[in-house]
Enzyme design. Structure first.
Site, mmCIF file in Angstrom:
data_model
loop_
_atom_site.group_PDB
_atom_site.id
_atom_site.type_symbol
_atom_site.label_atom_id
_atom_site.label_comp_id
_atom_site.label_asym_id
_atom_site.label_seq_id
_atom_site.Cartn_x
_atom_site.Cartn_y
_atom_site.Cartn_z
ATOM 1 N N GLU A 173 0.820 -1.226 0.000
ATOM 2 C CA GLU A 173 0.000 0.000 0.000
ATOM 3 C C GLU A 173 0.853 1.275 0.000
ATOM 4 O O GLU A 173 0.642 2.177 0.817
ATOM 5 C CB GLU A 173 -0.966 0.010 1.203
ATOM 6 C CG GLU A 173 -2.026 -1.054 1.098
ATOM 7 C CD GLU A 173 -3.149 -0.930 2.122
ATOM 8 O OE1 GLU A 173 -3.013 -0.161 3.095
ATOM 9 O OE2 GLU A 173 -4.164 -1.625 1.953
ATOM 10 N N GLU A 292 -5.703 -8.010 -0.578
ATOM 11 C CA GLU A 292 -6.407 -7.728 0.683
ATOM 12 C C GLU A 292 -7.863 -7.472 0.315
ATOM 13 O O GLU A 292 -8.148 -6.543 -0.449
ATOM 14 C CB GLU A 292 -5.836 -6.506 1.404
ATOM 15 C CG GLU A 292 -4.476 -6.760 2.013
ATOM 16 C CD GLU A 292 -4.005 -5.624 2.920
ATOM 17 O OE1 GLU A 292 -4.851 -4.963 3.577
ATOM 18 O OE2 GLU A 292 -2.783 -5.399 2.966
HETATM 19 O O1 AHR Z 1 -5.353 -5.770 6.855
HETATM 20 C C1 AHR Z 1 -5.194 -4.682 7.708
HETATM 21 C C2 AHR Z 1 -4.420 -3.548 7.072
HETATM 22 O O2 AHR Z 1 -5.179 -3.021 6.030
HETATM 23 C C3 AHR Z 1 -3.105 -3.912 6.410
HETATM 24 O O3 AHR Z 1 -2.045 -3.908 7.274
HETATM 25 C C4 AHR Z 1 -2.937 -2.817 5.407
HETATM 26 O O4 AHR Z 1 -2.192 -3.215 4.288
HETATM 27 C C5 AHR Z 1 -4.357 -2.405 5.070
HETATM 28 O O5 AHR Z 1 -4.525 -1.039 5.112
#
Ligand code: AHR
Length: 502
Positions: A173, A292
């Site tokens: 990210e 994610e």
């Molecule tokens: O999954 C929780 C968090 O969400 C992770 O660490 C991050 O990559 C995202 O913002």
């Protein structure tokens, strides 16, 4: 009675389903690792401190790859802190989650755990506070057989065989201002490109994931993705996408239609990747790693930045421990439908996360491990969705939503495994009030056996807890019939269903 129709044809194929779509994610965050997968002294733990009850649930979940060690955590992580004799490992401040990192678990232990649960590691390197050299070092430590300083160090640390990690994330990210080391797309793209080219000098066959946007709502969405791909197109294989969903201001109709947003997100990133492909007159196609995704009640998250006194940062705090409802599981099942619908371009994905932290599996220290409501659609889809995704002709009534306009009440995806002579259809009914009967023309598949299970609860807010771990579980859908190749099945309001054919 409301009706929907769909037709399946084995000749109309979207794409082959890559097992990596059923990946998950273990971050050093909250109680995911410590007091999650790892709890020395727990009655189920072996000598290595890993809970075997959790391992059994992970196997049952059917997880393919597991992304590790973060997440935001990785952007401040020094991988070498987590290898070698435990008594010498440093305790560090984890700036991402304002926690204390003891480094009791690192790459070698996690690799052993991951092998034991039958998963492949997707390893993220730190491109927040670190760069090319550290990425090369962890690659050498992990994948070189022997005869170099770092591979011999791994052997001296007790791991004779290399971990042979194939898929690597170039940071996490990096478009997010919350990320350690966040900068411009150009800065990140240059660093990621240099890192990728250097890593490929060690192993040209690695699969590399460039950080795309951490959400379709980011102000730089689209531009970020274009810029990083223009710089690294020849050096990477995947671009990442991240998305989390929760109801906004109690708007459950839009929440139930979250997969519409995921569809649009995926299609936009595909368009951007293919735009760059055209600009470069390239033969190569970049696929998506949706590494994610989940339902996450982010608005309830008590911001860690409030813990300002560094001396009081806790080890493994109870953070991001969402308790999922029947409603959440239906939305979650819908997100899996969206991922499968794009099987031609989404060839890796990671449910974030695996244990305790926005997770399908929960644990109590010294106590039980149990399945959240979201566990069930994941486990069933991972078990049944084999072979290819089929193109669907779906006719469904629509329903208005504030965020996405009119959306189909029923959403569905079908998969077909010619070798096994099996097929499956996954469906959601997004209506808050009406059941829907769906007629599925499966006559061209030539199947004769049918079974169906539905996840639904009259109380959409019902959830599973340590005391009542099976409050919400899928049940056989007794309405399902197969006659002359035509399936009929009734879906209760707010429900997720899997139909299995053979
Ligand atoms: O999954 C929780 C968090 O969400 C992770 O660490 C991050 O990559 C995202 O913002």
């Amino acid at each position: 009675m409301t009706q929907a129709h769909l037709t399946l044809d084995p000749h109309f194929v979207v794409g082959r389903i890559d097992r990596r779509v059923f990946g998950s994610f273990v971050e050093h965050l909250g109680r995911c690792v410590y007091d999650g997968i790892y709890e020395p002294g727990h009655p189920s733990s072996g000598e290595d401190g890993f809970r075997t009850d959790v391992m059994e649930l992970v196997r049952e979940l059917g997880v393919s790859t597991i992304r590790y060690p973060g997440g935001n955590f990785v952007s401040g992580y020094r991988w070498e802190d987590g290898v070698g004799p435990r008594e010498k490992r440093p305790r560090r401040l984890d700036l991402a989650w304002h926690s204390l990192e003891t480094n009791e678990i690192g790459l070698d232990e996690f690799a052993r755990w991951s092998e034991a649960v039958g998963s492949e590691i997707m390893y993220a390197v730190n491109l927040g506070t670190r760069g090319v050299q550290e990425a090369l070092d962890v690659l050498e430590y992990a994948n070189i057989h022997s005869g170099t300083a770092l591979s011999d160090q791994r052997i001296a640390n007790g791991t004779t065989e290399p971990h042979n990690i194939r898929i690597w994330c170039l940071g996490n990210e990096m478009d997010g201002p919350w990320q350690l080391g966040h900068g411009t797309a150009q800065d990140y793209a240059q660093l990621a490109g240099k890192t990728a080219r250097a890593m490929r000098q060690i192993d040209p066959d690695l699969e590399l994931v460039i950080c795309g946007s951490s959400g379709a709502g980011m102000p730089t969405f689209g531009e970020w993705d274009r810029i990083v791909l223009e710089e690294t197109y020849d050096d990477v294989d995947f671009i990442s996408c991240h998305a989390y969903y929760e109801p906004v201001d109690g708007d459950l109709s839009s929440f139930l239609a979250s997969a519409v947003n995921m569809d649009r997100f995926i299609e936009s990133v595909v368009a951007t990747a293919d735009h760059v492909k055209a600009l470069r007159r390239s033969e190569k196609t970049i696929n998506l790693s949706f590494d994610e995704w989940n339902v996450w009640y982010l608005s309830r998250y008590d911001n860690v930045d409030k813990i300002t006194d560094v001396a009081s940062w806790p080890k493994a705090p109870r953070i991001l421990e969402d308790s999922y409802t029947a409603l959440d599981a239906v939305v979650f099942g819908g997100l899996m439908i969206s991922l499968l619908r794009h099987a031609d371009r989404v060839t890796a994905a990671s449910l974030a996360q695996l244990v305790n932290v926005i997770a399908p599996i929960m644990t109590e220290p010294g106590g039980p491990a149990w399945r959240q409501t979201t566990f069930h659609p994941f486990a069933i889809t991972s078990r049944l969705a084999r072979g290819v995704t089929l193109e669907l002709k779906l006719e469904s009534p629509t329903t208005p939503t504030a965020l996405y306009g009119e959306v189909p009440v029923v959403d569905a995806v079908a998969t077909y495994d010619e070798t096994a002579g099996a097929a499956s259809v996954f469906l959601v009914n997004r209506s808050l009030t009406e059941e829907v009967t769906v007629q599925i023309d499966a006559s061209r598949l030539g199947m004769s056996e049918l079974s169906a299970e539905t996840l639904h609860d009259d109380d959409i807010h019902a959830r599973n807890t340590a005391d009542d771990p099976d409050r919400v579980v899928p049940a056989p859908n007794t309405s399902a019939r197969l006659h002359d190749g035509i399936i009929t099945v009734t879906l209760p309001a707010v429900s997720w269903t899997a139909v299995s054919l053979s």
